[in-house]
Structure formats: structure tokens, C-alpha cells
Enzyme design. Structure first.
Site, short mmCIF file in Angstrom:
data_model
loop_
_atom_site.label_atom_id
_atom_site.label_comp_id
_atom_site.label_asym_id
_atom_site.label_seq_id
_atom_site.Cartn_x
_atom_site.Cartn_y
_atom_site.Cartn_z
N CYS A 30 0.83 -1.21 0.00
CA CYS A 30 0.00 0.00 0.00
C CYS A 30 0.87 1.26 0.00
O CYS A 30 1.55 1.54 0.98
CB CYS A 30 -0.91 -0.06 1.24
SG CYS A 30 -1.71 1.49 1.66
N CYS A 33 0.13 3.81 2.72
CA CYS A 33 0.59 3.27 4.02
C CYS A 33 2.06 3.61 4.24
O CYS A 33 2.46 3.92 5.36
CB CYS A 33 0.40 1.77 4.08
SG CYS A 33 -1.32 1.23 3.95
#
Length: 105
Positions: A30, A33
Site C-alpha cells: 500500500c 501506508c
């Protein structure tokens, strides 16, 4: 560094904590993230001893992500006394997270 929290340790580390707990639900693949990760690590150093700062890899630990309705990552949940008292979905500035913790201290 933030604590790595797993499905096996979530109950003890998060739900039974006597301090506020900030949990970052993330995954290695991600991109957003990876933007949040250094912020979470900074906060973990700044709040050492005052709050618990942890991370849950949702690919390896799906039980609590599902239980708390984490559909998009990063999702950061703030817990107090085992209850969710704050939720931030997506990337946010550092003060968004610190203000959520400060309100509980």
C-alpha cells in the site's frame, strides 16, 4: 518504532491497555501506508510511556481488521479502555493523529 500487533497480541496490547492506543492498519503493498509509516514511527517515539502506538499488517492479521470494519488502508484507529474513540481513513497530517491522542491524555 511502533509495536507490531498481531491477531494473537491485539487483545493484550490494545484492548487491555491502560493507556490510549493508536493502531495503524496497513499493508506492505500500500503506497499511502508507506507515507503514513514514518509519521506513526515519529509519534511512537514522542509518546513513549504515555500512549501505545502500534501497527497491524492486514495481510497477515485479518481478524481485527474485519472486526473493526477496516475496508481501506491506511486506517488508523484510536482506542481508550478497549473502545474505538477515533478513526482516520487515508493519509492525514501528523497533528491529526497527535490531537486524537492528546485529547485522551
Amino acid at each position: 518504532m511502533a509495536i507490531a500487533i498481531t491477531d494473537a497480541t491485539f487483545d493484550e496490547v490494545v484492548l487491555k491497555s491502560d493507556k490510549p492506543v493508536l493502531v495503524d492498519f496497513w499493508a506492505a503493498w500500500c503506497g499511502p501506508c508507506r507515507m503514513v509509516a514514518p509519521i506513526i514511527d515519529q509519534i511512537s517515539e514522542e509518546y513513549a510511556g504515555k500512549a501505545v502506538i502500534g501497527k497491524v499488517d492486514v495481510d497477515a492479521n485479518q481478524e481485527f481488521a474485519a472486526k473493526y470494519g477496516v475496508r481501506n488502508i491506511p486506517t488508523v484507529l484510536v482506542f481508550q479502555n478497549g473502545e474505538v474513540v477515533g478513526r482516520q481513513v487515508g493519509v492525514a497530517p501528523k497533528n491529526t493523529y497527535t490531537e486524537a491522542i492528546d485529547a485522551l491524555l
